[in-house]
Enzyme design. Sequence first.
Site: not given
Ligand code: PGA
Length: 270
Positions: A8-10, A93, A95, A165, A171, A211, A232
């Site tokens: 997931n490059w966001k 997600h 976010e 998640e 993150g 993470s 991520g």
């Molecule tokens: P992260 O993000 O690996 O940077 O914790 C995971 C995600 O949000 O899917």
Amino acid sequence: MQRIFIANWKMNMSVAEMETYFQEFSKNSDFDNAEVVVCPPMPLLSLAAQHCAELGIALGAQNVFWEEAGAFTGEVSPLLLKDLGVQYVLIGHSERRQYFGETDQYVGRKVKAAIKAGLRPVVCVGESLIELRTNRTEDVIEEQISAVMRGLDPIEARRVIIAYEPVWAIGSGMTPTGEQVKEVALQIRKLMGDLFSLKIARDIKILYGGSVSPDNVDEFTASYVLHGALVGNASLDANKFSSLIQNGGGIRTASNQQEDTTPLHEGDFA
Ligand code: PGA
């Protein structure tokens, strides 16, 4: 068991950065035992589709809308995603839930629309830090899963991938233990058993996200109840993502894997 690793490059990566990424990734992108999925930002989808086809990996999107067409400024149709070669789509997600007011109801509508268009929805669920501290994890997972799954029939439900998640792990560098993740995965399977059937409970694909790094990935992929990871930060570096897949069992052959292959049976969901 085939594992799934989703990048997931966001909201990261330029056109040039993406070109370099795929060049680098192509040196080590051949995994026998893993479905690799890259989810770039929407405007990069068509360019990424060509690279993914060349590398034999799958393309995913980070979001989708529930209508197929119309006056919905800024939204993207599931049919268009399908047209562009997208196979997977992240839905709900944390976010999106946190910054864009995405509710369980919206998530449910998106999941249905994605399945109708022939996409595989990756539904993200997980508790916040406060919910963790007040022992609400189980309730939150149950609420989020049932809200989405209640609207699906068994054939649709089989298409869904669940990504557990925990919001506090995304993150942050903090993660639950493999054992804790396994417990939630078993809870999800039990819920699927109650809502649908034992077969769906056994077959549904469950990923862990939050993470995940090359150093800790094996903790979340060694168990038979989990199928891989949603990644991520560590997916933004092609070499790091390759090592993560490798350390998560991506290229190991069945004979040298040390996974927990204890079969699940009905009692597991009681
Ligand atoms: P992260 O993000 O690996 O940077 O914790 C995971 C995600 O949000 O899917």
